[in-house]
Design a protein around this motif. Structure first.
Motif, PDB file in Angstrom:
ATOM      1  N   THR A 147       0.821  -1.209   0.000  1.00 42.59           N
ATOM      2  CA  THR A 147       0.000   0.000   0.000  1.00 42.59           C
ATOM      3  C   THR A 147       0.857   1.261   0.000  1.00 42.59           C
ATOM      4  OG1 THR A 147      -1.805  -1.098   1.182  1.00 42.59           O
ATOM      5  CG2 THR A 147      -1.747   1.294   1.281  1.00 42.59           C
ATOM      6  N   THR A 148       0.455   2.233  -0.795  1.00 39.26           N
ATOM      7  CA  THR A 148       1.076   3.559  -0.786  1.00 39.26           C
ATOM      8  C   THR A 148       0.150   4.522  -0.059  1.00 39.26           C
ATOM      9  OG1 THR A 148       2.259   3.229  -2.877  1.00 39.26           O
ATOM     10  CG2 THR A 148       1.886   5.498  -2.179  1.00 39.26           C
ATOM     11  N   LEU A 149       0.679   5.235   0.907  1.00 44.26           N
ATOM     12  CA  LEU A 149      -0.080   6.249   1.625  1.00 44.26           C
ATOM     13  C   LEU A 149       0.322   7.623   1.082  1.00 44.26           C
ATOM     14  CD1 LEU A 149      -1.936   7.265   3.893  1.00 44.26           C
ATOM     15  CD2 LEU A 149       0.039   7.166   5.437  1.00 44.26           C
TER      16      LEU A 149
ATOM     17  N   PRO B 208      -8.329   6.875  -4.770  1.00 45.74           N
ATOM     18  CA  PRO B 208      -7.972   5.867  -3.759  1.00 45.74           C
ATOM     19  C   PRO B 208      -8.398   4.474  -4.206  1.00 45.74           C
ATOM     20  CG  PRO B 208      -9.988   6.968  -3.104  1.00 45.74           C
ATOM     21  CD  PRO B 208      -9.545   7.620  -4.406  1.00 45.74           C
ATOM     22  N   THR B 209      -7.588   3.488  -3.862  1.00 49.81           N
ATOM     23  CA  THR B 209      -7.917   2.101  -4.244  1.00 49.81           C
ATOM     24  C   THR B 209      -7.735   1.126  -3.077  1.00 49.81           C
ATOM     25  OG1 THR B 209      -5.633   1.723  -4.997  1.00 49.81           O
ATOM     26  CG2 THR B 209      -7.222   2.481  -6.636  1.00 49.81           C
ATOM     27  N   ASN B 210      -7.327   1.627  -1.934  1.00 52.74           N
ATOM     28  CA  ASN B 210      -7.001   0.736  -0.816  1.00 52.74           C
ATOM     29  C   ASN B 210      -8.213  -0.052  -0.321  1.00 52.74           C
ATOM     30  OD1 ASN B 210      -4.880  -0.108   1.140  1.00 52.74           O
ATOM     31  ND2 ASN B 210      -6.300   0.798   2.626  1.00 52.74           N
ATOM     32  N   HIS B 211      -9.407   0.461  -0.600  1.00 51.98           N
ATOM     33  CA  HIS B 211     -10.628  -0.196  -0.113  1.00 51.98           C
ATOM     34  C   HIS B 211     -11.148  -1.270  -1.069  1.00 51.98           C
ATOM     35  CE1 HIS B 211     -11.597   3.115  -2.707  1.00 51.98           C
ATOM     36  NE2 HIS B 211     -12.874   2.803  -2.778  1.00 51.98           N
TER      37      HIS B 211
ATOM     38  N   LYS C 296      -2.551  -0.677  -4.308  1.00 50.91           N
ATOM     39  CA  LYS C 296      -3.302  -0.118  -3.193  1.00 50.91           C
ATOM     40  C   LYS C 296      -2.817   1.303  -2.902  1.00 50.91           C
ATOM     41  CE  LYS C 296      -5.705  -3.852  -2.188  1.00 50.91           C
ATOM     42  NZ  LYS C 296      -7.175  -3.888  -2.292  1.00 50.91           N
ATOM     43  N   VAL C 297      -3.739   2.252  -2.964  1.00 54.76           N
ATOM     44  CA  VAL C 297      -3.421   3.651  -2.681  1.00 54.76           C
ATOM     45  C   VAL C 297      -4.410   4.176  -1.641  1.00 54.76           C
ATOM     46  CG1 VAL C 297      -3.259   5.985  -3.617  1.00 54.76           C
ATOM     47  CG2 VAL C 297      -2.512   4.029  -4.994  1.00 54.76           C
ATOM     48  N   ALA C 298      -3.875   4.677  -0.530  1.00 55.21           N
ATOM     49  CA  ALA C 298      -4.692   5.282   0.521  1.00 55.21           C
ATOM     50  C   ALA C 298      -4.348   6.766   0.603  1.00 55.21           C
ATOM     51  CB  ALA C 298      -4.444   4.604   1.867  1.00 55.21           C
TER      52      ALA C 298
ATOM     53  N   ILE D 231      -2.495   0.961   8.766  1.00 58.00           N
ATOM     54  CA  ILE D 231      -2.511   0.340   7.443  1.00 58.00           C
ATOM     55  C   ILE D 231      -1.156  -0.232   7.014  1.00 58.00           C
ATOM     56  CG2 ILE D 231      -4.391   1.849   6.717  1.00 58.00           C
ATOM     57  CD1 ILE D 231      -2.399   3.373   5.006  1.00 58.00           C
TER      58      ILE D 231
ATOM     59  N   PRO E  43       1.723   0.965   5.489  1.00 59.69           N
ATOM     60  CA  PRO E  43       2.090   1.172   4.079  1.00 59.69           C
ATOM     61  C   PRO E  43       3.540   0.810   3.816  1.00 59.69           C
ATOM     62  CG  PRO E  43       2.104   3.262   5.239  1.00 59.69           C
ATOM     63  CD  PRO E  43       1.565   2.245   6.210  1.00 59.69           C
TER      64      PRO E  43
END
Length: 248
Positions: free
Chosen positions: A90-92, A116-119, A128-130, A155, A157
């Protein structure tokens, strides 16, 4: 106003054309990209943190008519830093600054345009992007560092990207320079309780993206009358670069 308390002036303010820390420089499509490296031997003299810095300078013509040139250059630099991340997950993305003050709103406005794609758990091939916009301590009563720390612990990241406004001493770079580095930043650094947001403090690779949107003259900060127009264009370009980086 948190802008006055920014820790870092843009990188080019510390350098001159003959500085040995300027390792590479190129001009293409009306854009000049410079690459600097700072180590322990010169960080105190330059008042910079150790690490790698890229500065992209451009004209209004590029900003208005050829944003794709900037988009491609930003993506190229982000890919360079992203290759160094192991066990990619995941990237925050964190938008630092005060959304209520135009010249300090680059971080929030850019982050709000990133997808955003983390969800999403059903699409395993999508990175995954938060996203997070902590605002400033004057609005929340909690420092950005502490808010980010809580989210990092939640999360976990593998990469943090922070976006923020910078200051400059050179009017030619005002609104016309994008800096990308693997070094950190201290939001509202005049507050002694604030801590640096960096790869060392979180033990996570970090990329910082900043644009000088105010100029410092005799300890006063000034910005341009058309700052809202610059913010709109720059937030579009940086956010589209991030979206292309992760979703194309």
């Amino acid at each position: 106003m948190s802008m006055k308390n920014k820790l870092f002036l843009d990188m080019a303010d510390s350098m001159n054309p003959n500085d040995k820390n300027l390792l590479d420089e190129k001009i293409k499509n009306k854009i000049k990209t410079s690459y600097y490296e700072i180590d322990s031997s010169n960080k105190d003299r330059l008042k910079k943190e150790e690490g790698e810095y890229f500065t992209i300078t451009y004209t209004d013509d590029v900003l208005d008519n050829f944003p794709k040139y900037l988009n491609k250059e930003i993506i190229k630099i982000l890919k360079y830093f992203k290759k160094k991340v192991d066990n990619y997950g995941t990237t925050l993305i964190v938008g630092l600054g005060n959304s209520s003050i135009p010249c300090d709103s680059l971080g929030p406005k850019t982050t709000n345009k990133v997808i955003p794609t983390n969800h999403y758990f059903d699409f395993l091939t999508i990175p995954k992007v938060a996203l997070f916009v902590p605002e400033v301590i004057g609005k929340t009563g909690i420092s950005s560092f502490e808010l980010i720390k809580m989210l990092v612990n939640y999360i976990h990241p593998s990469l943090i990207i922070v976006i923020d406004s910078l200051a400059t001493n050179n009017h030619k770079r005002l609104n016309h320079c994008i800096e990308i580095s693997n070094c950190g930043i201290i939001p509202g650094s005049a507050l002694k309780t604030n801590k640096k947001i960096s790869s060392k403090t979180f033990n996570i690779p970090l990329i910082a993206i900043g644009v000088p949107l105010v100029i410092e003259v005799d300890k006063y900060m000034y910005t341009s009358l058309n700052i809202n127009s610059y913010i709109d264009k720059l937030s579009d370009i940086i956010s589209s670069s991030l979206n292309d980086l992760f979703l194309k």
